[in-house]
Write a protein that holds these residues in place. Structure first.
Motif, PDB file in Angstrom:
ATOM      1  N   THR A 281      -7.809   0.752   1.951  1.00  0.00           N
ATOM      2  CA  THR A 281      -7.164   0.248   3.172  1.00  0.00           C
ATOM      3  C   THR A 281      -7.982  -0.855   3.816  1.00  0.00           C
ATOM      4  O   THR A 281      -7.436  -1.797   4.392  1.00  0.00           O
ATOM      5  CB  THR A 281      -6.964   1.385   4.191  1.00  0.00           C
ATOM      6  N   TYR A 284      -7.177  -4.184   2.411  1.00  0.00           N
ATOM      7  CA  TYR A 284      -5.938  -4.734   2.980  1.00  0.00           C
ATOM      8  C   TYR A 284      -6.182  -5.297   4.375  1.00  0.00           C
ATOM      9  O   TYR A 284      -5.638  -6.332   4.754  1.00  0.00           O
ATOM     10  CB  TYR A 284      -4.841  -3.668   3.016  1.00  0.00           C
ATOM     11  N   LEU A 285      -7.026  -4.607   5.106  1.00  0.00           N
ATOM     12  CA  LEU A 285      -7.324  -5.061   6.466  1.00  0.00           C
ATOM     13  C   LEU A 285      -8.039  -6.411   6.429  1.00  0.00           C
ATOM     14  O   LEU A 285      -7.750  -7.309   7.225  1.00  0.00           O
ATOM     15  CB  LEU A 285      -8.199  -4.016   7.160  1.00  0.00           C
ATOM     16  N   ALA A 288      -5.579  -9.052   5.590  1.00  0.00           N
ATOM     17  CA  ALA A 288      -4.750  -9.338   6.767  1.00  0.00           C
ATOM     18  C   ALA A 288      -5.503 -10.222   7.741  1.00  0.00           C
ATOM     19  O   ALA A 288      -4.948 -11.169   8.309  1.00  0.00           O
ATOM     20  CB  ALA A 288      -4.364  -8.028   7.442  1.00  0.00           C
ATOM     21  N   TYR A 343      -1.099  -6.477   8.915  1.00  0.00           N
ATOM     22  CA  TYR A 343      -1.586  -5.401   8.054  1.00  0.00           C
ATOM     23  C   TYR A 343      -0.454  -4.479   7.640  1.00  0.00           C
ATOM     24  O   TYR A 343      -0.289  -4.145   6.472  1.00  0.00           O
ATOM     25  CB  TYR A 343      -2.696  -4.640   8.785  1.00  0.00           C
TER      26      TYR A 343
END
Lengths: 399, 488
Positions: A281, A284-285, A288, A343
């Motif tokens: 995760t 991905y952050l 973003a 996100y």
């Protein structure tokens, strides 16, 4: 003088002048108040001045200003070298005033050294440089007999301004480089080395003129050039074939030497930095955050909105051309809401804002991949961030 | 000429150079200063005076000569004390006070406890007055006076002027500065105590003095040379000094504020250039030496660069020409370079890392940072060029050693620069090939294949518009945006 000129070809004019500026006798007064030597690195400034001073049997101290980060250290170092005494002898040198009083206490006759050579003066800064020029004149007034020689690598307009004589050491020409490299000949047959230089210099000269780099290149390439001759594959005067042999190494080695790196070490380093081990995760952050900083907010709707007809597949491919345009300017700051919105648009799973997610953002800030922008105290309610990760890192993470 | 003689002559001239008295005598000013100081010593009067010395000389300065004269007079012996303070060494007034205390041999450890700075100074001065049987006058010589104005509250100079103003003790304050506007730096408090006595050292008749000095410094006299050599040498020098090129050089020197010491240095270097093989000083050598005393030219700096650096410089030039702004960061420059290297395959190839290092090198000499906010990434830091672009252009076009491909790439983009149209702000521009179709054939725009638009790119999001409306918009844009550009 002739021997010095033979040792340093291409520097006849400068040597002649330096030779005359430095008086023969040790007790004779040094007339010129200071001598400025200026030129790019690797043009023989330090080597020549050292050699001349040695030949004239002058006592001098040599200080590299790179080693002294402030004035106090520099003054202490000069005093220590001048009088060959411990630091305790002088006490703590806090300012130039202490330095001057120390010198005065010792008296001009106690001085056995007439020359101070200061290298890399550009690190001193303008004010300190001016101070030393003044100090020099000031002490000469009081009957001190010494001369400071400044060696400057980089042109700093204000340093050279003070209407003082600057001896310029220009970069070597091609023929001069040839002569110098011939002098530095390793223990190989002269003919072979000569023919190597004849072929090597013209191919390198345009992209690289720094002598230090060229010497390193020759050290690296000449053994490869020589190898077929030792094995008996080619004759010694078969230059074109021999040179073809080293051509594949040429371009790569120039870059390597220029960047002062070893190919094997740097490969490993890259692997380490690129395999940044982040949780799923968090990756991905980070993506973003990168998208938020480099894509203007007006395109958000187009790229990330689920209602638009082309949605998820487009976002990465579409972002690249625009990223190229916008990545020329510095990353923009973005509010946390926008980051979270992007996100949730790019992550496939549906989840809620949780403390877990926010803590991951904090860990990104700690890793210095994302920084807090603006005044932190003002933005307690709506903090702003900026992504400062390298593009190459983002590329590997995105893969 | 005899080689031995030349060496002897050179060492004689160098010796002479540093023994001759200064050329600018400033007799009137010297007398005035001498008067002021002797008044204090003889009659115990209080004086302050500011000497503005723009000649920047230190060793032979007028004040020093006056002091020497006073020291040589026996009648004043023991009546005075000279305290010299140098602004460049002293960072604050407490340090200066330490020196004063040291000169007056006062134990300053007791002083630390009692009272303000003003009290300290007056106490120090008073204690000296009352200590001995005969009172001594104090003469403060303060070099680099303008630096004391930067100290906190200008305490020291205020207190000294204050003592003079109220005639508390017989002191004479002589401030020496080479700053014209030193008085403007005085605070209100200090200015009210200052007596406004200023001596301005302005050399008059600079050209004549310089010419005369040059001639006298280079000619020889004395018994150690034979007559024939002396005559020949002096005649040679006389011819040289009256020749047109040398006069031009002296005129050029005289226009700029360089005096005394610089002239001596110039003569010193000229003398160093005399050799046994070529004993004559020519106007050419003088010219070369004088040139080196001024700033190094941009050509000198550019000549030291290697091709990779030059490529970046050319890229910077293109950037400034195309976007009409002199701010750039590394990314923009590298982008421009890679565009050019795609077009001209023969340009030296360099990767991102190498370009980055070359850019670092350029930073020190040619670029100066322009910063609005902290960007955290160094490739986005903004810079501007410190040298003039036109000089770079003329250098690159004139230098023979630069390979042709750089020159061609340089000229190619420079030519395109003429065709560049700057759209008025907030104009909508559509960057499609259909734009070209809409234009009449004989316009200047029909050869336009690439549009560089002012940064950041003002793109009209025409994707969102219905295809039928798109045509209308394009037509509108051509009329609103480009029409103005034509007429201009």
């Amino acid at each position: 003088m002739k021997s010095v000129m033979k040792k340093f070809p291409g520097r006849e004019q400068q040597i002649k002048l330096i030779w005359k500026l430095i008086p023969e006798n040790n007790n004779e007064r040094v007339y010129s108040s200071f001598i400025n030597l200026f030129g790019p690195s690797g043009t023989g400034k330090t080597a020549i001045i050292r050699h001349v001073l040695h030949l004239k049997k002058k006592r001098f101290i040599f200080i590299n200003c790179y080693e002294c980060c402030n004035l106090r250290q520099l003054c202490t170092k000069i005093l220590r070298d001048l009088f060959k005494k411990n630091e305790e002898y002088f006490g703590r040198i806090n300012s130039v005033l202490d330095f001057v009083t120390c010198l005065r206490k010792a008296g001009p006759l106690s001085l056995r050294i007439n020359f101070i050579v200061l290298k890399n003066c550009e690190y001193l800064g303008t004010s300190v440089f001016e101070l030393f020029m003044y100090l020099q004149k000031f002490l000469q007034c009081e009957g001190w007999n010494f001369c400071i020689i400044f060696i400057i690598d980089q042109f700093v307009n204000t340093l050279v301004k003070g209407y003082s004589y600057t001896l310029h050491f220009p970069q070597y020409k091609k023929e001069q480089l040839h002569d110098i490299l011939l002098l530095k000949r390793p223990n190989y047959p002269q003919e072979l080395y000569y023919s190597f230089l004849q072929a090597f210099l013209p191919s390198v000269y345009h992209s690289e003129r720094n002598l230090n780099i060229l010497i390193r290149l020759v050290d690296f390439l000449f053994p490869i050039y020589k190898e077929p001759v030792d094995q008996g594959k080619f004759l010694m005067n078969d230059v074109s074939n021999l040179f073809r042999n080293i051509r594949p190494y040429l371009q790569g080695s120039i870059t390597d030497v220029f960047l002062l790196r070893n190919r094997f070490i740097s490969d490993n380093c890259e692997k380490v930095t690129n395999s940044l081990d982040l949780p799923y995760t968090t990756k991905y952050l980070l993506l973003a955050a990168y998208l938020a900083s480099f894509i203007p907010s007006k395109y958000d709707r187009k790229f990330f909105c689920k209602k638009s007809f082309k949605k998820k597949q487009k976002k990465f491919s579409a972002s690249t051309p625009h990223a190229e345009i916008t990545s020329l300017v510095a990353p923009k700051s973005f509010p946390i809401d926008r980051l979270l919105a992007i996100y949730f648009a790019i992550i496939h799973e549906h989840s809620n804002v949780s403390a877990n997610l926010l803590s991951q953002l904090t860990s990104l800030v700690e890793l210095k991949l994302v920084v807090v922008a603006g005044n932190t105290q003002e933005n307690l309610t709506n903090p702003k961030y900026k992504c400062v990760a390298q593009t190459s890192l983002i590329d590997t993470v995105a893969k | 000429m005899d080689g031995n003689m030349i060496v002897k002559c050179r060492s004689y001239l160098i010796e002479k150079l540093f023994k001759t008295a200064p050329f600018y005598t400033f007799d009137e000013e010297k007398a005035a200063l001498f008067d002021t100081i002797t008044k204090t010593i003889e009659r115990g009067e209080c004086e302050d005076i500011l000497v503005v010395d723009t000649t920047c000389s230190l060793i032979n300065s007028m004040v020093n000569r006056v002091l020497e004269k006073i020291r040589s007079l026996e009648e004043y012996d023991g009546n005075y004390e000279i305290i010299q303070l140098d602004g460049i060494f002293l960072n604050d007034d407490n340090e200066a006070f330490k020196i004063i205390a040291e000169c007056l041999s006062i134990d300053c450890t007791d002083m630390e406890v009692s009272g303000s700075f003003a009290e300290k100074v007056t106490f120090a001065v008073q204690s000296l007055l009352t200590a001995g049987e005969t009172t001594k006058s104090l003469i403060f010589i303060i070099n680099q006076f303008e630096r004391f104005c930067l100290h906190e509250n200008q305490t020291l100079i205020y207190n000294l002027f204050d003592i003079v103003y109220y005639k508390k003790a017989p002191i004479c304050v002589v401030g020496v500065t080479n700053d014209h506007e030193c008085i403007k730096k005085f605070g209100k408090r200090t200015l009210s105590r200052f007596s406004n006595k200023i001596i301005n050292l302005r050399p008059s008749n600079v050209f004549e003095t310089n010419k005369h000095a040059l001639k006298s410094l280079l000619s020889i006299s004395g018994t150690q040379f034979n007559q024939i050599f002396k005559n020949e040498w002096n005649k040679n020098i006389e011819d040289l000094c009256s020749s047109q090129p040398v006069i031009d050089i002296i005129k050029k020197i005289s226009k700029k504020p360089i005096y005394e010491e610089t002239l001596r240095d110039i003569v010193h270097i000229i003398l160093c250039n005399i050799e046994e093989e070529s004993p004559h000083i020519t106007s050419r050598t003088i010219e070369d030496v004088v040139k080196q005393f001024h700033h190094l030219t941009i050509e000198d700096l550019l000549a030291d660069l290697s091709l990779t650096h030059l490529c970046l410089i050319v890229a910077i030039y293109h950037h400034t020409m195309i976007y009409n702004s002199n701010r750039f960061n590394f990314k923009m420059i590298y982008d421009r370079y890679s565009k050019a290297s795609r077009k001209f395959r023969t340009l030296p190839q360099m990767g991102l890392e190498k370009a980055e290092k070359s850019f670092e090198y350029l930073k020190k000499d040619f670029l100066s940072p322009v910063q609005f906010e902290h960007t955290f990434l160094k490739e986005y830091d903004l810079y501007c060029l410190t040298v003039d672009v036109r000089e770079v252009k003329s250098y690159i076009n004139s230098e023979i050693e630069i390979p042709d491909e750089i020159k061609i790439s340089f000229q190619a983009d420079a030519a395109r620069e003429k065709r560049f149209i700057q759209f008025p702000p907030k104009t909508n521009v559509v960057m499609t090939m259909s734009l070209l179709k809409l234009l009449p054939t004989e316009t200047i725009l029909n050869t336009l294949t690439e549009v560089d638009v002012l940064f950041p790119v003002p793109i009209h999001p025409y994707h969102d518009v219905h295809p039928r409306k798109k045509r209308e918009i394009e037509r509108n844009i051509v009329y609103t945006g480009l029409k103005d550009a034509y007429e201009r």
